[in-house]
Design an enzyme around this catalytic site. Structure first.
Site, PDB file in Angstrom:
ATOM      1  N   HIS A  83      -4.499 -15.998   1.268  1.00  0.00           N
ATOM      2  CA  HIS A  83      -3.459 -15.442   2.136  1.00  0.00           C
ATOM      3  C   HIS A  83      -2.053 -15.596   1.549  1.00  0.00           C
ATOM      4  CE1 HIS A  83      -6.291 -14.459   5.241  1.00  0.00           C
ATOM      5  NE2 HIS A  83      -6.725 -15.699   5.287  1.00  0.00           N
TER       6      HIS A  83
ATOM      7  N   GLU B 148       1.588  -9.393   2.620  1.00  0.00           N
ATOM      8  CA  GLU B 148       1.493 -10.314   3.750  1.00  0.00           C
ATOM      9  C   GLU B 148       2.499  -9.833   4.787  1.00  0.00           C
ATOM     10  OE1 GLU B 148      -0.803 -12.589   4.110  1.00  0.00           O
ATOM     11  OE2 GLU B 148      -1.575 -12.127   2.108  1.00  0.00           O
TER      12      GLU B 148
ATOM     13  N   ASP C  37      -0.796  -6.827  -2.798  1.00  0.00           N
ATOM     14  CA  ASP C  37      -1.457  -7.414  -1.623  1.00  0.00           C
ATOM     15  C   ASP C  37      -0.357  -7.905  -0.692  1.00  0.00           C
ATOM     16  OD1 ASP C  37      -4.427  -8.675  -0.813  1.00  0.00           O
ATOM     17  OD2 ASP C  37      -2.722  -9.749   0.018  1.00  0.00           O
TER      18      ASP C  37
ATOM     19  N   ASP D 160      -3.571 -13.535  -3.919  1.00  0.00           N
ATOM     20  CA  ASP D 160      -4.607 -12.553  -3.597  1.00  0.00           C
ATOM     21  C   ASP D 160      -4.557 -11.374  -4.561  1.00  0.00           C
ATOM     22  OD1 ASP D 160      -5.539 -14.073  -1.520  1.00  0.00           O
ATOM     23  OD2 ASP D 160      -4.550 -12.912   0.061  1.00  0.00           O
TER      24      ASP D 160
ATOM     25  N   ASP E 291      -4.067  -2.475   3.002  1.00  0.00           N
ATOM     26  CA  ASP E 291      -2.696  -2.777   2.576  1.00  0.00           C
ATOM     27  C   ASP E 291      -1.807  -1.553   2.638  1.00  0.00           C
ATOM     28  OD1 ASP E 291      -2.385  -5.690   1.395  1.00  0.00           O
ATOM     29  OD2 ASP E 291      -4.390  -5.018   0.867  1.00  0.00           O
TER      30      ASP E 291
END
Length: 347
Positions: free
Chosen positions: A293, A135, A133, A298, A233
């Site tokens: 987040h 960011e 996941d 996550d 993603d």
């Protein structure tokens, strides 16, 4: 009238498997009923009673049969489905699709005995699933902002044990926009110092591949796959980041297991919004653990959902490729920002 005619044709076809003589009688009745139908809904010389070793319906007749289904109103579609014990649901278009699939699967081509003796394909199952996941850098109210990955976590699930066996987390130093916005810091919890001290994306990708290669080395090449919650993603972040960095994406990341898609396929009646991470956790009576987040948190919670799906019989294999996903306008607008110059070092 068309629903009755359709039922008669399908029943005549199905009867070929049971009895040729009975099939001829039903076909005769079917042909008689066709005389009162509109001309455009009649099929000339339907081959509904051929030997079971041949096509139950020849391809031309099957096409015409589907054409008739396309013209049937909703009530006749439901009547035809009810006659065969089908529980047709949805819009009129969906009812037609369901009835045509039934006609094809039940009365279309049946393989001969020699064809059925061929060795079935082996179902490839993964031993380890690596949930990610990402960011990325972002700016509030800017859909065209070129998002660069700044957190690359991996949570590894052992499919046989159905448990999480390892968690790794790397931060990445962005190149296009090296200074994080206040919005990004507040949203992700990633500070400027954390990315300043991190390696750039190509080096981080090499470190991630070193982790994955440890598991690939103890299984076959298809024994390790990657997974994510939704298509974004990999589609909107990872593959764009590889293009921006001048990298060829590693083959293992050209296809992945979409956990959200798997959840929708295994949980009947799932609506849009009910397949979000928090909703999926709630379905299994689980609470979110960690900070939303945070890439690692996550990924960890998505892995918990994945384990529940595996316990319910999910086949551990990829269900999505980059080619099967639609590139968003947001991702395509980033293309002018591409800056090449990195070179990926494969192991």
């Amino acid at each position: 009238m068309s629903a009755s005619w359709l039922v008669q044709v399908l029943r005549a076809t199905y009867a070929t498997i049971q009895s040729k003589e009975k099939c001829r009688e039903i076909e005769k009745a079917t042909c008689e009923s066709e005389e009162v139908l509109p001309k455009e809904r009649q099929i000339k010389e339907p081959q509904a009673c051929v030997s079971s070793s041949k096509l139950l319906l020849d391809s031309q007749t099957l096409v015409k049969l589907k054409s008739v289904i396309n013209k049937m109103p909703r009530e006749e579609l439901l009547q035809a489905g009810q006659a065969f014990g089908l529980q047709l649901k949805g819009s009129t278009k969906q009812l037609r699709i369901q009835l045509k699939k039934f006609a094809t699967s039940r009365f279309g081509h049946r393989p001969s005995s020699t064809q059925t003796e061929t060795k079935p394909k082996r179902r490839v199952e993964a031993r380890y699933i690596c949930v990610v996941d990402f960011e990325a850098t972002c700016e509030e109210n800017d859909a065209n902002f070129p998002n660069e990955i700044i957190e690359f976590p991996v949570v590894i699930v052992d499919v046989q044990k159905k448990e999480i066996i390892e968690k790794v987390q790397f931060y990445c130093r962005p190149k296009l926009n090296p200074v994080l916005s206040s919005f990004c810091i507040e949203l992700t919890g990633i500070t400027q110092d954390m990315v300043d001290q991190a390696d750039e994306f190509p080096d981080v990708l090499n470190q991630i591949m070193a982790v994955l290669n440890r598991y690939i080395s103890i299984t076959h090449k298809h024994g390790v796959i990657v997974a994510s919650d939704g298509p974004w993603d990999f589609r909107d972040f990872f593959h764009w980041q590889c293009m921006a960095s001048g990298l060829a994406p590693p083959p293992i990341m050209s296809r992945w297991l979409d956990i959200r898609k798997a959840f929708r396929s295994m949980v009947p009646g799932t609506c849009r919004g009910e397949d979000q991470l928090q909703s999926m956790l709630s379905h299994f009576d689980l609470a979110f653990e960690g900070t939303p987040h945070s890439g690692l948190d996550d990924a960890y919670n998505a892995a918990r959902v994945l384990i529940k799906l595996l316990e319910q019989g999910l086949h551990p294999a990829c269900n999505t490729t980059k080619e099967q996903t639609r590139t968003t306008k947001r991702a395509s607008r980033k293309l002018p920002h591409l800056q090449r110059g990195y070179k990926y070092q494969s192991d």
